[in-house]
Scaffold this motif. Structure first.
Motif, PDB file in Angstrom:
ATOM      1  N   LEU A 113      47.321  47.680  31.647  1.00  0.00           N
ATOM      2  CA  LEU A 113      48.212  47.699  32.807  1.00  0.00           C
ATOM      3  C   LEU A 113      48.208  49.066  33.471  1.00  0.00           C
ATOM      4  O   LEU A 113      48.185  49.181  34.699  1.00  0.00           O
ATOM      5  N   GLN A 114      48.251  50.093  32.654  1.00  0.00           N
ATOM      6  CA  GLN A 114      48.274  51.459  33.169  1.00  0.00           C
ATOM      7  C   GLN A 114      47.023  51.745  33.992  1.00  0.00           C
ATOM      8  O   GLN A 114      47.105  52.273  35.110  1.00  0.00           O
ATOM      9  N   GLU A 115      45.870  51.380  33.461  1.00  0.00           N
ATOM     10  CA  GLU A 115      44.618  51.638  34.178  1.00  0.00           C
ATOM     11  C   GLU A 115      44.561  50.851  35.480  1.00  0.00           C
ATOM     12  O   GLU A 115      44.142  51.375  36.524  1.00  0.00           O
ATOM     13  N   ALA A 116      44.993  49.589  35.432  1.00  0.00           N
ATOM     14  CA  ALA A 116      44.983  48.769  36.644  1.00  0.00           C
ATOM     15  C   ALA A 116      45.926  49.344  37.699  1.00  0.00           C
ATOM     16  O   ALA A 116      45.609  49.349  38.896  1.00  0.00           O
ATOM     17  N   ALA A 117      47.087  49.834  37.266  1.00  0.00           N
ATOM     18  CA  ALA A 117      48.062  50.397  38.201  1.00  0.00           C
ATOM     19  C   ALA A 117      47.521  51.656  38.869  1.00  0.00           C
ATOM     20  O   ALA A 117      47.708  51.869  40.072  1.00  0.00           O
ATOM     21  N   VAL A 118      46.846  52.496  38.090  1.00  0.00           N
ATOM     22  CA  VAL A 118      46.290  53.736  38.645  1.00  0.00           C
ATOM     23  C   VAL A 118      45.131  53.424  39.585  1.00  0.00           C
ATOM     24  O   VAL A 118      45.079  53.904  40.723  1.00  0.00           O
ATOM     25  N   ARG A 119      44.191  52.608  39.118  1.00  0.00           N
ATOM     26  CA  ARG A 119      43.004  52.307  39.930  1.00  0.00           C
ATOM     27  C   ARG A 119      43.354  51.495  41.180  1.00  0.00           C
ATOM     28  O   ARG A 119      42.695  51.615  42.213  1.00  0.00           O
ATOM     29  N   GLY A 120      44.391  50.676  41.066  1.00  0.00           N
ATOM     30  CA  GLY A 120      44.777  49.848  42.205  1.00  0.00           C
ATOM     31  C   GLY A 120      45.789  50.494  43.125  1.00  0.00           C
ATOM     32  O   GLY A 120      46.108  49.944  44.180  1.00  0.00           O
ATOM     33  N   GLY A 121      46.314  51.656  42.725  1.00  0.00           N
ATOM     34  CA  GLY A 121      47.334  52.300  43.543  1.00  0.00           C
ATOM     35  C   GLY A 121      48.571  51.436  43.701  1.00  0.00           C
ATOM     36  O   GLY A 121      49.166  51.354  44.771  1.00  0.00           O
ATOM     37  N   TRP A 122      48.967  50.788  42.598  1.00  0.00           N
ATOM     38  CA  TRP A 122      50.110  49.875  42.655  1.00  0.00           C
ATOM     39  C   TRP A 122      51.402  50.627  42.929  1.00  0.00           C
ATOM     40  O   TRP A 122      51.614  51.739  42.441  1.00  0.00           O
ATOM     41  N   SER A 123      52.284  49.986  43.657  1.00  0.00           N
ATOM     42  CA  SER A 123      53.656  50.480  43.781  1.00  0.00           C
ATOM     43  C   SER A 123      54.405  50.124  42.502  1.00  0.00           C
ATOM     44  O   SER A 123      53.928  49.320  41.686  1.00  0.00           O
ATOM     45  N   THR A 124      55.588  50.685  42.321  1.00  0.00           N
ATOM     46  CA  THR A 124      56.376  50.322  41.143  1.00  0.00           C
ATOM     47  C   THR A 124      56.773  48.848  41.197  1.00  0.00           C
ATOM     48  O   THR A 124      56.856  48.185  40.165  1.00  0.00           O
ATOM     49  N   GLY A 125      56.991  48.330  42.404  1.00  0.00           N
ATOM     50  CA  GLY A 125      57.311  46.912  42.539  1.00  0.00           C
ATOM     51  C   GLY A 125      56.162  46.026  42.095  1.00  0.00           C
ATOM     52  O   GLY A 125      56.368  45.004  41.421  1.00  0.00           O
ATOM     53  N   GLU A 126      54.942  46.406  42.466  1.00  0.00           N
ATOM     54  CA  GLU A 126      53.768  45.639  42.037  1.00  0.00           C
ATOM     55  C   GLU A 126      53.599  45.709  40.525  1.00  0.00           C
ATOM     56  O   GLU A 126      53.263  44.706  39.879  1.00  0.00           O
ATOM     57  N   LEU A 127      53.847  46.876  39.964  1.00  0.00           N
ATOM     58  CA  LEU A 127      53.746  47.024  38.513  1.00  0.00           C
ATOM     59  C   LEU A 127      54.797  46.171  37.812  1.00  0.00           C
ATOM     60  O   LEU A 127      54.503  45.475  36.830  1.00  0.00           O
ATOM     61  N   GLU A 128      56.028  46.202  38.302  1.00  0.00           N
ATOM     62  CA  GLU A 128      57.091  45.395  37.704  1.00  0.00           C
ATOM     63  C   GLU A 128      56.753  43.909  37.765  1.00  0.00           C
ATOM     64  O   GLU A 128      57.014  43.164  36.816  1.00  0.00           O
ATOM     65  N   ALA A 129      56.176  43.478  38.887  1.00  0.00           N
ATOM     66  CA  ALA A 129      55.812  42.067  39.025  1.00  0.00           C
ATOM     67  C   ALA A 129      54.744  41.679  38.012  1.00  0.00           C
ATOM     68  O   ALA A 129      54.791  40.590  37.421  1.00  0.00           O
ATOM     69  N   GLN A 130      53.774  42.562  37.781  1.00  0.00           N
ATOM     70  CA  GLN A 130      52.728  42.286  36.804  1.00  0.00           C
ATOM     71  C   GLN A 130      53.292  42.243  35.385  1.00  0.00           C
ATOM     72  O   GLN A 130      52.906  41.398  34.572  1.00  0.00           O
ATOM     73  N   ILE A 131      54.210  43.150  35.095  1.00  0.00           N
ATOM     74  CA  ILE A 131      54.835  43.160  33.765  1.00  0.00           C
ATOM     75  C   ILE A 131      55.613  41.870  33.541  1.00  0.00           C
ATOM     76  O   ILE A 131      55.515  41.233  32.484  1.00  0.00           O
TER      77      ILE A 131
END
Length: 235
Positions: A113-131
């Motif tokens: 998840l961490q790598e995808a968030a960094v490489r994808g430039g996810w917002s915190t909202g996008e990260l929360e949705a993935q979690i």
């Protein structure tokens, strides 16, 4: 790559390292000594000029078992530095808030998840949705909601919760051309029919609850300002 983007990435990396250093400086939490632990957190918060919740999260972040070791922090910062300066300026920079969200995920599942968030430039909202999509809503993470001191405060809390739901419904119900943000996201039409129907029913019920709470607040506080879109609709 822009100079502003690079500066933002470097600032985020520094903030992450400083946050970990803060966590390492805080004495470890001692089981069954809550009063002592609270006193320790408050003292550290005052010492560093931050709020106690920041100290608690920093300590959790710096826990080598459930959080991050210094080596893991360095690996993360190298990834951010390598990937994010080259991303579009509209993409989010991975920072401290992202880390706090990731701490709700068990360590063995966190790296992907961490790598995808960094490489994808996810917002915190996008990260929360993935979690939430992968592991479900948090059951024991996050700050416990505080109850207000009186009925007036409770009514205000009801009003805000209703408004938050109605804003979300308005956002996902908008036509794709009307969506505002970095990327066009899914809409209500992407939900299964049964879920979509229940969202509509819940929205109708919450609209009535919202109206009742707002009307009662107006009666108790006649001069109270009404600022937001759904409250204005109720006037």
């Amino acid at each position: 790559m822009t100079t502003a983007r690079t500066a933002k990435v470097m600032a985020a990396v520094k903030a992450i390292k400083d946050f970990h250093a803060l966590g390492r400086s805080v004495p470890k939490k001692q089981a069954q000594k809550e009063a002592y632990a609270q006193g320790t957190v408050d003292a550290e918060a005052q010492k560093h000029g931050v709020n106690p919740d920041t100290v608690r999260k920093a300590r959790q972040f710096a826990d080598p078992v459930g959080g991050y070791t210094p080596a893991e922090v360095n690996d993360l910062c190298r990834l951010i530095t390598a990937e994010q300066p080259h991303q579009d300026d509209e993409r989010s920079v991975f920072g401290r808030t992202h880390l706090i969200r990731l701490l709700s995920v068990k360590k063995q599942y966190r790296a992907g998840l961490q790598e995808a968030a960094v490489r994808g430039g996810w917002s915190t909202g996008e990260l929360e949705a993935q979690i939430a999509a992968r592991y479900g809503s948090r059951r024991d993470g996050g700050r416990r909601r505080r109850l207000p001191a009186d009925a007036l405060g409770l009514l205000t809390q009801v009003e805000r919760l209703c408004e938050g739901w109605r804003r979300w419904v308005a956002l996902v119900s908008a036509n794709p051309e009307q969506q505002v943000g970095k990327t066009k996201g899914p809409s209500m039409n992407d939900l299964p029919p049964r879920v979509r129907r229940l969202v509509g029913e819940a929205g109708a019920a919450l609209a009535k609850l919202h109206e009742a709470a707002t009307e009662e607040l107006k009666a108790r506080r006649p001069g109270r300002a009404v600022r937001h879109q759904f409250r204005k609709a109720l006037e």
